[in-house]
Structures are given as C-alpha cells and as structure tokens.
Design a protein around this motif. Sequence first.
Motif, PDB file in Angstrom:
ATOM      1  N   SER A  30       0.797  -1.001  -0.052  1.00  0.00           N
ATOM      2  CA  SER A  30      -0.020  -0.068  -0.063  1.00  0.00           C
ATOM      3  C   SER A  30       1.042   1.296  -0.023  1.00  0.00           C
ATOM      4  CB  SER A  30      -0.856   0.070   1.067  1.00  0.00           C
ATOM      5  OG  SER A  30      -0.200   0.070   2.465  1.00  0.00           O
ATOM      6  N   ARG A  54     -12.653  -1.361 -11.264  1.00  0.00           N
ATOM      7  CA  ARG A  54     -11.138  -1.499 -11.232  1.00  0.00           C
ATOM      8  C   ARG A  54     -10.565  -2.625 -12.120  1.00  0.00           C
ATOM      9  NH1 ARG A  54      -7.408  -2.082  -5.813  1.00  0.00           N
ATOM     10  NH2 ARG A  54      -5.572  -1.056  -6.477  1.00  0.00           N
ATOM     11  N   THR A  66      -3.739  -2.731 -11.337  1.00  0.00           N
ATOM     12  CA  THR A  66      -3.193  -1.968 -10.068  1.00  0.00           C
ATOM     13  C   THR A  66      -1.879  -1.382 -10.665  1.00  0.00           C
ATOM     14  OG1 THR A  66      -1.670  -4.061  -9.788  1.00  0.00           O
ATOM     15  CG2 THR A  66      -3.946  -3.775  -8.732  1.00  0.00           C
ATOM     16  N   GLY A 123      -8.810   9.230  -3.414  1.00  0.00           N
ATOM     17  CA  GLY A 123      -7.745   8.364  -3.962  1.00  0.00           C
ATOM     18  C   GLY A 123      -8.354   7.062  -4.672  1.00  0.00           C
ATOM     19  N   ASP A 124      -9.618   6.714  -4.362  1.00  0.00           N
ATOM     20  CA  ASP A 124     -10.374   5.593  -5.183  1.00  0.00           C
ATOM     21  C   ASP A 124     -11.067   5.931  -6.089  1.00  0.00           C
ATOM     22  OD1 ASP A 124     -12.263   7.196  -3.643  1.00  0.00           O
ATOM     23  OD2 ASP A 124     -13.213   5.524  -2.775  1.00  0.00           O
ATOM     24  N   ARG A 125     -10.930   7.183  -6.710  1.00  0.00           N
ATOM     25  CA  ARG A 125     -11.573   7.520  -7.841  1.00  0.00           C
ATOM     26  C   ARG A 125     -11.135   6.801  -9.117  1.00  0.00           C
ATOM     27  NH1 ARG A 125     -12.664   9.527 -12.684  1.00  0.00           N
ATOM     28  NH2 ARG A 125     -13.456  11.605 -12.987  1.00  0.00           N
ATOM     29  N   LEU A 126     -11.808   6.151  -9.924  1.00  0.00           N
ATOM     30  CA  LEU A 126     -11.241   5.358 -10.963  1.00  0.00           C
ATOM     31  C   LEU A 126     -10.851   5.954 -12.341  1.00  0.00           C
ATOM     32  CD1 LEU A 126     -13.532   2.038 -10.689  1.00  0.00           C
ATOM     33  CD2 LEU A 126     -11.167   2.362 -10.041  1.00  0.00           C
ATOM     34  N   ARG A 151      -7.365   2.948 -10.144  1.00  0.00           N
ATOM     35  CA  ARG A 151      -7.640   3.998  -8.800  1.00  0.00           C
ATOM     36  C   ARG A 151      -6.579   5.131  -9.195  1.00  0.00           C
ATOM     37  NH1 ARG A 151      -9.529   1.879  -3.553  1.00  0.00           N
ATOM     38  NH2 ARG A 151      -8.164   3.333  -2.742  1.00  0.00           N
ATOM     39  N   ASP A 205      -5.043   6.656  -6.676  1.00  0.00           N
ATOM     40  CA  ASP A 205      -3.855   6.501  -5.809  1.00  0.00           C
ATOM     41  C   ASP A 205      -3.030   5.655  -6.765  1.00  0.00           C
ATOM     42  OD1 ASP A 205      -5.517   4.388  -5.488  1.00  0.00           O
ATOM     43  OD2 ASP A 205      -5.608   4.614  -3.381  1.00  0.00           O
ATOM     44  N   ASP A 206      -3.256   4.448  -7.471  1.00  0.00           N
ATOM     45  CA  ASP A 206      -2.476   3.445  -8.030  1.00  0.00           C
ATOM     46  C   ASP A 206      -1.712   4.433  -9.091  1.00  0.00           C
ATOM     47  OD1 ASP A 206      -2.591   1.223  -6.476  1.00  0.00           O
ATOM     48  OD2 ASP A 206      -4.140   0.420  -7.789  1.00  0.00           O
TER      49      ASP A 206
END
Length: 268
Positions: A9, A75, A78, A132-135, A144, A146-147
């Motif tokens: 993470s 998603r 990654t 951060g979790d916005r695709l 995501r 954040d990725d």
Amino acid sequence: MPSRARARSYDPAKTRTAVTAQLRRVREAVEGLDEKGLAAPTRLGDWTVRELIAHLAMAVSSVSRLLERPAPPAREVTATGWATATAAHSAAIDTDTRALAADAADAAGTDPGGLLEREAARFAETAAVAPGDRLLATRVGAMRLDDYLVTRCVELVVHADDLTAATGVPVPHDRQALATAARVLADALAAKAPGGSVEVRIPPFAVVQCVEGPRHTRGTPPNVVETDPLTWIRLATGRLAWAEALESARLTASGDRADLSAHLPVLG
C-alpha cells in the motif's frame, strides 16, 4: 499452501507530494537548456531532449485529463500490473509525445520549463482534491487514482534519469519518488517471476522474493540479489544490462538461481 503476499500500500498524500517534488526537480534542471540542448539525442530511440521533456509533462498532465473523463465502472489494473502492460501502448505514447513536443515548441519556444510549470499547477489544482479511490480510464485499463499516482512516480524517476544521461545536467531524485519507483518495479518482478527461491534486496526501500523453486524460510537465503535503488530501476526498465551491472559491482548475485537476466526488464 503458502499464503499470498499482501499487496503493498502507498500513502496517497505522500505520493502526491513525491510527484510534485520530482516534477519540480526536473523543471529546475531543464530551465537552462538552449535550443541545442533541446535538440540533443536521448537513449530513447530517436526522441530528442525536447520530446523527452514533453513526455515528462504528459506523464503528469494525464492525471488531470483522466479526472475530467467519466469514471469507469470497475477497477481492472493495479500499479504493479501497469508496469508490465505499457509496452502494448508504446506506439500511441510515442505519437502523443511527438505531438505535444511540437505544440510546446510553437507555444513556448526554447522554454521547456513553461510547459512543465503549467502542468505542475494543473496537477496541484486537480489531483489534490480528488479522492484516492476515484477510478481512471487509463491506457492499460481502469485504475484507482492513488495507484495511478504511484505510476507517475515511476515515470518521473525513470525519465529524470534519462534526462540526466542526455544532457549531463544531474536531476536529483526525490527520496519518496525514488522509493516508490523501486518498490513498484520490485513487486512487478515478483509478479512476473512468482516464487520464493530468490530474495531481491534493494536497500533501504524493498525486499521481494521471486522465481520458482525451493522457498526460503529461515536463515541466510541461498539465492540473493542486492543492489541500490537507482541501479535496480535501470535494470528493471532496460537502461542497464545485467552483465554490465555485475561487472561494475553495482549488483551482487549469489546462488545458482540468482541470475535474473531472463526476467528483465520488467517495465513493459
């Protein structure tokens, strides 16, 4: 059956800061380049320094562009998966980079810092407020935010090194950006060559196990690879050959399974 390793993470706030810091260091390094410097060749095929700078700007501007588009439904990829999926899109990336470089030359003359400065400001406005979790609908699949910011660290660190090689102007690496890039590429190696027979050490940032064979459980591993973060990044992205790294003592490898050359590079 051994348990699968937990996915690594990343702290989104630290990643955003790392992207901003690394982009600033790139901008500072290119401000003094003249037209001759911008036309100099790079180690990236027939890209010039001007095109390399445009690609660096595009790596960051893509965040804002993707945030302006509708979010995909689920998603798909990654940060680790991104590393091995980019090769399939190299032609499109090349086309977009050349177009942006030509536009930047028309708009900013010999001032590449102007392009980078504009993209830094745009990034600060959009990425800082998005969850951060916005695709995002990226080239390689839905990711995501954040990725995706983690992958921007990889792009900026790798191409800052390319810029140093092309211009002779050292581009310092932000510590957090360097750590993020080293970890993502180490995890990509572990995903590409799964197993537990070889331990890869990249102090002080990462340790992963990879390659099929007897799994090490205690004591000194029989197969160990160790190198510094920047050497690892160069190996993982094809900038440095395995044999050259060994010969120069930038890499140590012990054990009959420790030759990872067949699994490199990992960045597609």
